[in-house]
Design a protein around this motif. Sequence first.
Motif, PDB file in Angstrom:
ATOM      1  N   SER A   2       0.823  -1.204   0.000  1.00 35.89           N
ATOM      2  CA  SER A   2       0.000   0.000   0.000  1.00 35.89           C
ATOM      3  C   SER A   2       0.858   1.255   0.000  1.00 35.89           C
ATOM      4  CB  SER A   2      -0.919  -0.001   1.227  1.00 35.89           C
ATOM      5  OG  SER A   2      -0.152  -0.037   2.399  1.00 35.89           O
ATOM      6  N   ASN A   3       0.249   2.335  -0.393  1.00 36.65           N
ATOM      7  CA  ASN A   3       0.937   3.615  -0.426  1.00 36.65           C
ATOM      8  C   ASN A   3       0.603   4.370   0.856  1.00 36.65           C
ATOM      9  OD1 ASN A   3       2.422   5.745  -1.281  1.00 36.65           O
ATOM     10  ND2 ASN A   3       0.914   6.508  -2.739  1.00 36.65           N
ATOM     11  N   LEU A   4       1.517   4.346   1.816  1.00 34.82           N
ATOM     12  CA  LEU A   4       1.281   4.967   3.110  1.00 34.82           C
ATOM     13  C   LEU A   4       1.823   6.383   3.189  1.00 34.82           C
ATOM     14  CD1 LEU A   4       2.177   1.928   5.365  1.00 34.82           C
ATOM     15  CD2 LEU A   4      -0.084   2.708   4.674  1.00 34.82           C
ATOM     16  N   SER A   5       2.835   6.700   2.387  1.00 36.62           N
ATOM     17  CA  SER A   5       3.468   8.009   2.446  1.00 36.62           C
ATOM     18  C   SER A   5       3.901   8.430   1.050  1.00 36.62           C
ATOM     19  CB  SER A   5       4.680   7.952   3.381  1.00 36.62           C
ATOM     20  OG  SER A   5       5.350   9.187   3.404  1.00 36.62           O
ATOM     21  N   ASN A   6       3.957   9.728   0.827  1.00 33.63           N
ATOM     22  CA  ASN A   6       4.455  10.232  -0.454  1.00 33.63           C
ATOM     23  C   ASN A   6       5.975  10.157  -0.547  1.00 33.63           C
ATOM     24  OD1 ASN A   6       1.912  10.772  -1.346  1.00 33.63           O
ATOM     25  ND2 ASN A   6       1.966  12.945  -0.846  1.00 33.63           N
ATOM     26  N   ASP A   7       6.641  10.041   0.584  1.00 33.66           N
ATOM     27  CA  ASP A   7       8.097   9.859   0.605  1.00 33.66           C
ATOM     28  C   ASP A   7       8.385   8.389   0.300  1.00 33.66           C
ATOM     29  OD1 ASP A   7      10.785   9.472   1.242  1.00 33.66           O
ATOM     30  OD2 ASP A   7      10.740  10.963   2.837  1.00 33.66           O
ATOM     31  N   SER A   8       9.116   8.127  -0.768  1.00 35.10           N
ATOM     32  CA  SER A   8       9.326   6.752  -1.206  1.00 35.10           C
ATOM     33  C   SER A   8      10.109   5.929  -0.185  1.00 35.10           C
ATOM     34  CB  SER A   8      10.046   6.727  -2.555  1.00 35.10           C
ATOM     35  OG  SER A   8      11.316   7.332  -2.449  1.00 35.10           O
ATOM     36  N   VAL A  47       2.745   7.476  10.770  1.00 29.08           N
ATOM     37  CA  VAL A  47       3.442   7.608   9.498  1.00 29.08           C
ATOM     38  C   VAL A  47       3.116   8.963   8.886  1.00 29.08           C
ATOM     39  CG1 VAL A  47       3.743   6.606   7.208  1.00 29.08           C
ATOM     40  CG2 VAL A  47       3.282   5.126   9.169  1.00 29.08           C
ATOM     41  N   PRO A  48       4.137   9.781   8.585  1.00 25.58           N
ATOM     42  CA  PRO A  48       3.870  11.066   7.934  1.00 25.58           C
ATOM     43  C   PRO A  48       3.482  10.845   6.468  1.00 25.58           C
ATOM     44  CG  PRO A  48       6.231  10.765   8.225  1.00 25.58           C
ATOM     45  CD  PRO A  48       5.554   9.598   8.898  1.00 25.58           C
ATOM     46  N   CYS A  49       2.278  11.246   6.113  1.00 33.65           N
ATOM     47  CA  CYS A  49       1.780  11.028   4.749  1.00 33.65           C
ATOM     48  C   CYS A  49       2.488  11.929   3.736  1.00 33.65           C
ATOM     49  CB  CYS A  49       0.293  11.292   4.682  1.00 33.65           C
ATOM     50  SG  CYS A  49      -0.659  10.145   5.655  1.00 33.65           S
ATOM     51  N   THR A  50       2.577  13.205   4.064  1.00 25.97           N
ATOM     52  CA  THR A  50       3.243  14.164   3.184  1.00 25.97           C
ATOM     53  C   THR A  50       4.263  14.936   4.012  1.00 25.97           C
ATOM     54  OG1 THR A  50       1.492  15.758   3.609  1.00 25.97           O
ATOM     55  CG2 THR A  50       1.288  14.431   1.613  1.00 25.97           C
ATOM     56  N   PRO A  51       5.422  14.334   4.267  1.00 28.89           N
ATOM     57  CA  PRO A  51       6.413  14.995   5.119  1.00 28.89           C
ATOM     58  C   PRO A  51       6.999  16.238   4.444  1.00 28.89           C
ATOM     59  CG  PRO A  51       7.331  13.011   4.181  1.00 28.89           C
ATOM     60  CD  PRO A  51       5.890  13.042   3.798  1.00 28.89           C
ATOM     61  N   SER A  52       7.070  17.313   5.202  1.00 27.40           N
ATOM     62  CA  SER A  52       7.636  18.548   4.669  1.00 27.40           C
ATOM     63  C   SER A  52       9.079  18.719   5.132  1.00 27.40           C
ATOM     64  CB  SER A  52       6.801  19.743   5.124  1.00 27.40           C
ATOM     65  OG  SER A  52       6.762  19.789   6.538  1.00 27.40           O
ATOM     66  N   ASP A  53       9.490  17.959   6.111  1.00 31.86           N
ATOM     67  CA  ASP A  53      10.852  18.027   6.626  1.00 31.86           C
ATOM     68  C   ASP A  53      11.757  17.160   5.754  1.00 31.86           C
ATOM     69  OD1 ASP A  53      13.103  18.320   8.171  1.00 31.86           O
ATOM     70  OD2 ASP A  53      12.410  17.006   9.784  1.00 31.86           O
ATOM     71  N   ARG A  55      14.428  15.799   6.530  1.00 32.96           N
ATOM     72  CA  ARG A  55      15.005  14.726   7.332  1.00 32.96           C
ATOM     73  C   ARG A  55      13.935  13.794   7.919  1.00 32.96           C
ATOM     74  NH1 ARG A  55      19.724  14.174   9.065  1.00 32.96           N
ATOM     75  NH2 ARG A  55      19.078  13.615  11.172  1.00 32.96           N
ATOM     76  N   ALA A  56      12.766  13.790   7.348  1.00 29.58           N
ATOM     77  CA  ALA A  56      11.665  12.986   7.881  1.00 29.58           C
ATOM     78  C   ALA A  56      12.012  11.503   7.899  1.00 29.58           C
ATOM     79  CB  ALA A  56      10.401  13.223   7.073  1.00 29.58           C
ATOM     80  N   PHE A  57      12.609  10.995   6.836  1.00 27.66           N
ATOM     81  CA  PHE A  57      12.965   9.581   6.806  1.00 27.66           C
ATOM     82  C   PHE A  57      14.030   9.268   7.836  1.00 27.66           C
ATOM     83  CE2 PHE A  57      15.794   6.212   5.172  1.00 27.66           C
ATOM     84  CZ  PHE A  57      14.936   5.145   5.369  1.00 27.66           C
ATOM     85  N   ALA A  58      15.030  10.121   7.954  1.00 26.62           N
ATOM     86  CA  ALA A  58      16.097   9.893   8.931  1.00 26.62           C
ATOM     87  C   ALA A  58      15.535   9.886  10.352  1.00 26.62           C
ATOM     88  CB  ALA A  58      17.184  10.955   8.787  1.00 26.62           C
ATOM     89  N   ASN A  59      14.620  10.788  10.638  1.00 26.49           N
ATOM     90  CA  ASN A  59      13.997  10.839  11.964  1.00 26.49           C
ATOM     91  C   ASN A  59      13.129   9.598  12.216  1.00 26.49           C
ATOM     92  OD1 ASN A  59      15.177  13.317  12.445  1.00 26.49           O
ATOM     93  ND2 ASN A  59      13.407  14.457  11.716  1.00 26.49           N
ATOM     94  N   PHE A  60      12.379   9.174  11.217  1.00 23.03           N
ATOM     95  CA  PHE A  60      11.529   7.999  11.340  1.00 23.03           C
ATOM     96  C   PHE A  60      12.377   6.753  11.587  1.00 23.03           C
ATOM     97  CE2 PHE A  60       8.799   4.624   9.559  1.00 23.03           C
ATOM     98  CZ  PHE A  60       7.643   4.860  10.281  1.00 23.03           C
ATOM     99  N   ARG A  61      13.445   6.609  10.817  1.00 20.93           N
ATOM    100  CA  ARG A  61      14.343   5.464  10.968  1.00 20.93           C
ATOM    101  C   ARG A  61      15.038   5.480  12.324  1.00 20.93           C
ATOM    102  NH1 ARG A  61      18.729   5.623   6.749  1.00 20.93           N
ATOM    103  NH2 ARG A  61      19.418   7.217   8.180  1.00 20.93           N
ATOM    104  N   ARG A  62      15.458   6.665  12.792  1.00 21.67           N
ATOM    105  CA  ARG A  62      16.106   6.790  14.102  1.00 21.67           C
ATOM    106  C   ARG A  62      15.154   6.370  15.220  1.00 21.67           C
ATOM    107  NH1 ARG A  62      16.212  12.437  15.466  1.00 21.67           N
ATOM    108  NH2 ARG A  62      14.144  11.841  16.149  1.00 21.67           N
ATOM    109  N   ASP A  63      13.919   6.845  15.162  1.00 25.08           N
ATOM    110  CA  ASP A  63      12.931   6.482  16.181  1.00 25.08           C
ATOM    111  C   ASP A  63      12.666   4.972  16.168  1.00 25.08           C
ATOM    112  OD1 ASP A  63      12.751   9.135  16.872  1.00 25.08           O
ATOM    113  OD2 ASP A  63      10.884   9.476  15.757  1.00 25.08           O
TER     114      ASP A  63
END
Length: 80
Positions: A2-8, A47-53, A55-63
Motif C-alpha cells: 500500500s501507499n502509506l506516504s508520499n516519501d518513497s 506515518v507522515p503522509c506528506t512529510p515537509s521536513d 530529514r523525515a525519513f532519517a527521523n523515522f528510521r532513528r525512532d
Amino acid sequence: MSNLSNDSKINEMCNAMLKSGRWALARHAKHPILRHIADGATKFFIVPCTPSDPRAFANFRRDYNRYIRAYLIQTGVIIA
C-alpha cells in the motif's frame, strides 16, 4: 503493497515493516499508524503522509531503531 506516504523511502520502510508480520496497520483520521503486535510491545508509529521536513525519513528510521533496541533490551534478547 500500500501507499502509506508520499516519501518513497518512508513508504518502502513501512511496507517492509508490514510484510514482516510483526506490525499492524491502523488508519486514523489523518495519518496511518503502525502498531507493534508482539508480546510486551506498546509502541506505535505515526506515518507522515506528506512529510515537509527533508530529514523525515532519517527521523523515522532513528525512532524505529531506538524503539527496537529498547524492546530487545526489555525482552532480554540483548543485554545493554
